[in-house]
Structure formats: C-alpha cells, structure tokens
Enzyme design. Structure first.
Site, PDB file in Angstrom:
ATOM      1  N   SER A   1       0.830  -1.218   0.000  1.00 32.23           N
ATOM      2  CA  SER A   1       0.000   0.000   0.000  1.00 32.23           C
ATOM      3  C   SER A   1       0.859   1.261   0.000  1.00 32.23           C
ATOM      4  O   SER A   1       1.990   1.271   0.477  1.00 32.23           O
ATOM      5  CB  SER A   1      -0.889   0.033   1.243  1.00 32.23           C
ATOM      6  OG  SER A   1      -1.596  -1.166   1.349  1.00 32.23           O
ATOM      7  N   GLU A   2       0.243   2.322  -0.551  1.00 35.01           N
ATOM      8  CA  GLU A   2       0.893   3.637  -0.596  1.00 35.01           C
ATOM      9  C   GLU A   2      -0.154   4.687  -0.274  1.00 35.01           C
ATOM     10  O   GLU A   2      -1.360   4.392  -0.318  1.00 35.01           O
ATOM     11  CB  GLU A   2       1.419   3.909  -2.020  1.00 35.01           C
ATOM     12  CG  GLU A   2       2.510   2.970  -2.458  1.00 35.01           C
ATOM     13  CD  GLU A   2       3.033   3.301  -3.861  1.00 35.01           C
ATOM     14  OE1 GLU A   2       2.652   4.360  -4.430  1.00 35.01           O
ATOM     15  OE2 GLU A   2       3.811   2.497  -4.371  1.00 35.01           O
TER      16      GLU A   2
ATOM     17  N   SER B   1      -6.936   0.036  -1.652  1.00 43.00           N
ATOM     18  CA  SER B   1      -7.863  -0.843  -2.383  1.00 43.00           C
ATOM     19  C   SER B   1      -7.535  -0.807  -3.872  1.00 43.00           C
ATOM     20  O   SER B   1      -7.533  -1.835  -4.546  1.00 43.00           O
ATOM     21  CB  SER B   1      -9.306  -0.375  -2.176  1.00 43.00           C
ATOM     22  OG  SER B   1      -9.589  -0.277  -0.812  1.00 43.00           O
TER      23      SER B   1
ATOM     24  N   GLU C   1      -3.196 -14.276   1.758  1.00 46.49           N
ATOM     25  CA  GLU C   1      -3.438 -13.311   2.834  1.00 46.49           C
ATOM     26  C   GLU C   1      -4.908 -13.343   3.243  1.00 46.49           C
ATOM     27  O   GLU C   1      -5.252 -13.140   4.390  1.00 46.49           O
ATOM     28  CB  GLU C   1      -3.047 -11.898   2.373  1.00 46.49           C
ATOM     29  CG  GLU C   1      -3.131 -10.876   3.491  1.00 46.49           C
ATOM     30  CD  GLU C   1      -2.497  -9.531   3.163  1.00 46.49           C
ATOM     31  OE1 GLU C   1      -2.205  -9.282   1.976  1.00 46.49           O
ATOM     32  OE2 GLU C   1      -2.303  -8.736   4.095  1.00 46.49           O
ATOM     33  N   ARG C   2      -5.792 -13.628   2.295  1.00 48.94           N
ATOM     34  CA  ARG C   2      -7.229 -13.579   2.586  1.00 48.94           C
ATOM     35  C   ARG C   2      -7.816 -14.934   2.911  1.00 48.94           C
ATOM     36  O   ARG C   2      -9.014 -15.113   2.874  1.00 48.94           O
ATOM     37  CB  ARG C   2      -7.956 -12.973   1.378  1.00 48.94           C
ATOM     38  CG  ARG C   2      -7.666 -11.517   1.253  1.00 48.94           C
ATOM     39  CD  ARG C   2      -8.116 -10.929  -0.048  1.00 48.94           C
ATOM     40  NE  ARG C   2      -7.563  -9.593  -0.175  1.00 48.94           N
ATOM     41  CZ  ARG C   2      -7.571  -8.899  -1.283  1.00 48.94           C
ATOM     42  NH1 ARG C   2      -8.098  -9.390  -2.386  1.00 48.94           N
ATOM     43  NH2 ARG C   2      -7.047  -7.693  -1.306  1.00 48.94           N
TER      44      ARG C   2
HETATM   45  C1  LIG Z   1      -3.409  -2.190  10.783  1.00 47.65           C
HETATM   46  C2  LIG Z   1      -3.068  -2.204   9.327  1.00 47.65           C
HETATM   47  C3  LIG Z   1      -1.957  -2.915   8.896  1.00 47.65           C
HETATM   48  C4  LIG Z   1      -1.598  -2.892   7.559  1.00 47.65           C
HETATM   49  N1  LIG Z   1      -0.453  -3.547   7.169  1.00 47.65           N
HETATM   50  C5  LIG Z   1      -0.021  -3.425   5.897  1.00 47.65           C
HETATM   51  C6  LIG Z   1       1.245  -3.962   5.498  1.00 47.65           C
HETATM   52  O1  LIG Z   1       1.971  -4.571   6.299  1.00 47.65           O
HETATM   53  N2  LIG Z   1       1.636  -3.773   4.215  1.00 47.65           N
HETATM   54  C7  LIG Z   1       0.879  -3.108   3.297  1.00 47.65           C
HETATM   55  O2  LIG Z   1       1.292  -2.982   2.160  1.00 47.65           O
HETATM   56  N3  LIG Z   1      -0.328  -2.582   3.639  1.00 47.65           N
HETATM   57  C8  LIG Z   1      -0.788  -2.717   4.913  1.00 47.65           C
HETATM   58  N4  LIG Z   1      -1.988  -2.167   5.277  1.00 47.65           N
HETATM   59  C9  LIG Z   1      -2.738  -1.392   4.293  1.00 47.65           C
HETATM   60  C10 LIG Z   1      -4.049  -2.011   3.854  1.00 47.65           C
HETATM   61  O3  LIG Z   1      -3.854  -3.071   2.966  1.00 47.65           O
HETATM   62  C11 LIG Z   1      -4.898  -0.875   3.227  1.00 47.65           C
HETATM   63  O4  LIG Z   1      -5.183   0.026   4.276  1.00 47.65           O
HETATM   64  C12 LIG Z   1      -6.167  -1.391   2.595  1.00 47.65           C
HETATM   65  O5  LIG Z   1      -5.876  -2.087   1.420  1.00 47.65           O
HETATM   66  C13 LIG Z   1      -7.151  -0.239   2.294  1.00 47.65           C
HETATM   67  O6  LIG Z   1      -6.519   0.770   1.572  1.00 47.65           O
HETATM   68  P1  LIG Z   1      -6.598   2.315   2.018  1.00 47.65           P
HETATM   69  O7  LIG Z   1      -6.159   2.404   3.443  1.00 47.65           O
HETATM   70  O8  LIG Z   1      -5.852   3.112   1.010  1.00 47.65           O
HETATM   71  O9  LIG Z   1      -8.140   2.697   1.990  1.00 47.65           O
HETATM   72  P2  LIG Z   1      -8.999   3.019   0.686  1.00 47.65           P
HETATM   73  O10 LIG Z   1      -8.682   2.050  -0.392  1.00 47.65           O
HETATM   74  O11 LIG Z   1      -8.856   4.469   0.367  1.00 47.65           O
HETATM   75  O12 LIG Z   1     -10.461   2.730   1.193  1.00 47.65           O
HETATM   76  C14 LIG Z   1     -11.184   3.675   1.971  1.00 47.65           C
HETATM   77  C15 LIG Z   1     -12.622   3.159   2.097  1.00 47.65           C
HETATM   78  O13 LIG Z   1     -13.237   3.103   0.802  1.00 47.65           O
HETATM   79  C16 LIG Z   1     -13.757   1.791   0.540  1.00 47.65           C
HETATM   80  N5  LIG Z   1     -13.549   1.417  -0.857  1.00 47.65           N
HETATM   81  C17 LIG Z   1     -12.419   1.565  -1.583  1.00 47.65           C
HETATM   82  N6  LIG Z   1     -12.601   1.103  -2.840  1.00 47.65           N
HETATM   83  C18 LIG Z   1     -13.880   0.625  -2.903  1.00 47.65           C
HETATM   84  C19 LIG Z   1     -14.657   0.021  -3.940  1.00 47.65           C
HETATM   85  N7  LIG Z   1     -14.146  -0.214  -5.150  1.00 47.65           N
HETATM   86  N8  LIG Z   1     -15.940  -0.330  -3.647  1.00 47.65           N
HETATM   87  C20 LIG Z   1     -16.467  -0.116  -2.404  1.00 47.65           C
HETATM   88  N9  LIG Z   1     -15.761   0.492  -1.398  1.00 47.65           N
HETATM   89  C21 LIG Z   1     -14.498   0.843  -1.633  1.00 47.65           C
HETATM   90  C22 LIG Z   1     -12.917   0.879   1.440  1.00 47.65           C
HETATM   91  O14 LIG Z   1     -13.604  -0.303   1.748  1.00 47.65           O
HETATM   92  C23 LIG Z   1     -12.705   1.749   2.665  1.00 47.65           C
HETATM   93  O15 LIG Z   1     -13.809   1.664   3.524  1.00 47.65           O
HETATM   94  C24 LIG Z   1      -2.383  -2.186   6.617  1.00 47.65           C
HETATM   95  C25 LIG Z   1      -3.514  -1.485   7.053  1.00 47.65           C
HETATM   96  C26 LIG Z   1      -3.854  -1.482   8.385  1.00 47.65           C
HETATM   97  C27 LIG Z   1      -5.060  -0.700   8.824  1.00 47.65           C
END
Ligand SMILES: Cc1cc2nc3c(=O)[nH]c(=O)nc-3n(C[C@H](O)[C@H](O)[C@H](O)COP(=O)(O)OP(=O)(O)OC[C@H]3O[C@@H](n4cnc5c(N)ncnc54)[C@H](O)[C@@H]3O)c2cc1C
Length: 391
Positions: free
Chosen positions: A131-132, A137, A246-247
């Site tokens: 993630s960045e 997502s 992972e899932r």
């Molecule tokens: C505690 C924790 C540990 C983590 N550890 C790691 C790690 O070790 N390495 C790593 O790479 N990442 C890590 N992550 C990152 C994690 O994978 C991302 O936070 C996650 O994929 C969501 O991305 P985002 O935070 O950018 O939220 P966003 O993608 O911006 O999402 C924000 C909201 O919008 C909703 N949303 C987004 N797109 C859609 C869609 N198409 N349809 C419906 N709803 C949508 C989401 O469900 C969410 O509610 C971690 C995150 C957390 C919280």
C-alpha cells in the site's frame, strides 16, 4: 464431503496436542495472551518459532525440500487448530506465509536458497510494502518509482501502513517500473534491504496507542536487479497469488473460538463478582449467535480444506472467509467491551480492575483495523459478487 476425522488423523491430533502440552512454554503463552495487536512481538514469537524449527513443524505448508512437513491438508488444519487452542503465536507470517509462496512460485533457485533458510531461522524479518498513500484498495495505481539502470533500480516514493517495519531488516515491495500501458502491467516485485541508504521508517501510532504500523520512505534507493522476483512487469501476478493466501487458505475459526471462550470466561467472572449483573439474555443471545456463525465459518473452512486436499488453490472463496472471520472477531471484541463496562476506562494499566480488563479495550480498538487490512470488507464483497456469485 466427509467432515469426520479418520482414525489416523485423530492419532495425529493427539500427537500434536501432546507436543504442545510438553513444549509450549507458559511465558510465551502469557505474552501472546497479553498481546492486543495482530502480530505478537518478534521476541516471544521467535522463541516459539525456534522450538518448531527444531521439531521440523515450523512451516507445514512449505514444500518438503525447503523444510515443510509433507502433511496432508487435513493434518495442516489439525495442527493450526491445535495451535489456536493452545494460544501459540505466529512468527512473521508476512514472510513465512506470504512471501515464501511467491518465491516458490516465481523466485529463482538462488533467491530460494538465499532467503528461505534466513526466514526460518529469524535472521531475516520481513515487512510488506504494497500500500501507498492513495493506493490501498486501488493497489494497481501504486507509484513507487523504480527506474531500471541496467544492473540496478533506483527507487523514489513511499509505502504506507507497513506492519512491523520497525523490526524488519527486509521489505518486499510492489514498485512501478513502467507507466506506458495498463497500470497492472507496469508493476514489479522487488526484495529490498531496509538498511540500504535512502530507506527511512516513520512510526504511525494507532488509536489503540500501539506502534504496529509505519510509513516507509525511499529516496534514491539502489536495489540490485537480482532482487527482482519473476520478470519485470510480473509483480501484479505475484501480488494476486500472494493476496489469496493473505485472505484465506488457513484456519481462523479456531482462533475466534479461543477468543469466544475467553469472552465467556469474562462474562462468568463478572457474573460471579456482581450478584446484580442482569444478563437479560442480551449476552447469552449474542454469544449464541456468534457461535452459530462460527460453526458456519468452520464448515466453510473445511469446504476449502477439501478443495485444497484435491490440489486446488484457495480461490475467491477466501474472500468469504476474510469477510466472515473479521465480522465475528469484531462482534466478540465489541461484546467484551460491553461486558467489562467501566473497567475498560483505565486501559493500558494492568494494576486497575480484573487482569483481563487491560487487554479488552486495546484488542477491541486494534480489531477495528481488521476490516481494512488484507483488503477491506467492501472490496471483499465486490470480489464475491463478481467471482463467486457471477454478478
Ligand atoms: C493495521 C493495518 C496494517 C496494515 N499492514 C499493511 C502492510 O503490512 N503492508 C501493506 O502494504 N499494507 C498494509 N496495510 C494497508 C491495507 O492493505 C490498506 O489500508 C487497505 O488495502 C485499504 O486501503 P486504504 O487504506 O488506502 O483505503 P482506501 O482504499 O482508500 O479505502 C477507503 C474506504 O473506501 C472503501 N472502498 C475503496 N474502494 C472501494 C470500492 N471499489 N468499492 C467499495 N468500497 C471501496 C474501502 O472499503 C474503505 O472503507 C495495513 C492497514 C492497516 C489498517
């Protein structure tokens, strides 16, 4: 499908139980039980990992030639069920359960020989750089730029939310090597030393006041070409493969069962201390509902186990597991919060209220993140709608 364990499997279950009884140290069990975050600190988890390595049981899912056990999917399931019951910690699953399968599938023989033994011994501790900022997502939009300079790449950009990056000496990253075509086609998978000049880690403190996640910055970071996994532009393929693990692909019903048992103990303790405690059937009903959902989670896991036993990959069904286990986990921790009431107020102080109260609030707060990491709940629903229901 047959859900009954065979006589051989029952015998194996007893063997695992007796090994855990004789070899799982009490101080590691206590440290694990006190941990509110997803990952137990590297120290106690590594101590347990070393015991498992000696026994030859550290990485049941790996191919036998690299240290795997050669167990059947049912034996692996039994092992993880018994470990959950005993409360053992998982050691660096980002490397052992996520990176390792990618190396088996896409790595060169040199990469396997170099990295796999060091993962097992704990010499290398890995974090995951997917993630960045702005790309979670929508992972395919990631921007961390990796310019190919012949025998090395130069990286500039940042990664966000890296779990345990503060402990890690290595990070596996998805990087952008090309911007010209489909976003997915310009992504590559790189292995990077955290002590390379230009890599810095900034802590992020969560609302549970834990330092579990971080932001990692890359400024003119030089990474040798030999650290590329698969071909340049194949990173998306590696990531999709990894995210299925992972899932899902493991067993979480028994971890949730252990959490629910702990909650039942808390309810019983509060009832015994407080004669006016009026359940009003609220707690009993909620626990019964959770137990029913837990049973269906277990059956779904067994269905996937049965597919694995036939040599199939965990598919989009792993999204169902993620969705359900997180839902159950959060309901258990919500109910624990309701039950302890004001004992939760001085959270993070062991010396006030019953012992268990000090972990209830941090665990509840930490569990909120489970609906986000590993792919958010909404994203899982989208996958189920398309890939499972065909909508
Ligand atoms: C505690 C924790 C540990 C983590 N550890 C790691 C790690 O070790 N390495 C790593 O790479 N990442 C890590 N992550 C990152 C994690 O994978 C991302 O936070 C996650 O994929 C969501 O991305 P985002 O935070 O950018 O939220 P966003 O993608 O911006 O999402 C924000 C909201 O919008 C909703 N949303 C987004 N797109 C859609 C869609 N198409 N349809 C419906 N709803 C949508 C989401 O469900 C969410 O509610 C971690 C995150 C957390 C919280």
């Amino acid at each position: 499908m047959d859900l009954e364990l065979s006589a051989q499997d029952l015998e194996f279950q007893l063997e695992v139980r007796s090994f855990l009884k004789d070899n799982f140290p009490e101080h590691i069990r206590e440290a694990t039980a006190r941990t509110a975050t997803v990952f137990v600190d590297a120290g106690p988890a590594l101590e347990w990992q070393k015991i498992l390595v000696e026994k030859g049981w550290a990485v049941p899912s790996w191919p036998k030639e690299y240290g795997g056990t050669g167990w059947t999917p049912t034996q692996k399931y039994i092992f993880s069920m018994e470990c959950a019951r005993a409360g053992t910690p998982g050691y660096n699953p980002l490397s052992l359960s996520l990176l390792a399968p990618v190396l088996f599938g896409f790595g060169t023989e040199e990469q396997k020989q170099k990295y796999l033994p060091r993962m097992l011994s704990g010499e290398d501790y890995w974090c995951q750089g997917f993630s960045e900022p702005g790309s979670g997502s929508d992972l395919a939009s990631l921007k961390l730029k990796a310019e190919n300079q012949g025998d090395h790449y130069i990286l500039n950009g940042s990664k966000l939310w890296q779990t345990h990056a503060q402990f890690a000496n290595k990070i596996f990253c998805l990087v952008r090597t090309d911007n010209s075509g489909r976003p997915q086609a310009g992504i590559s998978f790189l292995l990077i030393d955290m002590d390379t000049p230009g890599v810095t880690v900034e802590p992020i403190i969560t609302m549970g006041m834990d330092h579990e996640v971080n932001q990692v910055f890359f400024e003119d970071v030089k990474v040798p070409l030999e650290n590329l996994v698969g071909k340049e532009g194949e990173g998306w393929k590696c990531a999709k493969y990894l995210l299925e693990f992972e899932r899902g692909g493991g067993s979480s019903a028994h971890i949730r069962k252990a959490e629910l048992d702990h909650l039942k103990d808390i309810v019983a303790d509060i009832q015994s201390r407080n004669p006016e405690f009026n359940d009003d059937l609220h707690y009993s009903k909620t626990i019964a509902r959770i137990e029913i959902d837990l049973k269906s989670l277990e059956i779904t896991e067994l269905r996937i186990l049965s597919a694995l036993a036939e040599g199939k990959m965990p598919g989009a069904e792993s999204s169902i597991l993620k969705l359900t286990t997180v839902n159950i986990e959060q309901r258990i921790h919500q109910l624990a919060m309701d039950v302890i009431g004001y004992h939760g107020l001085p959270f993070k102080q062991d010396d006030i209220g019953p012992d268990y109260a000090s972990t209830v609030v941090p665990t509840y707060l930490n569990s909120r993140a489970a609906s986000i990491f590993g792919g958010s709940q909404e994203v899982q629903r989208n996958i189920i709608a398309k890939a499972v229901l065909g909508l």
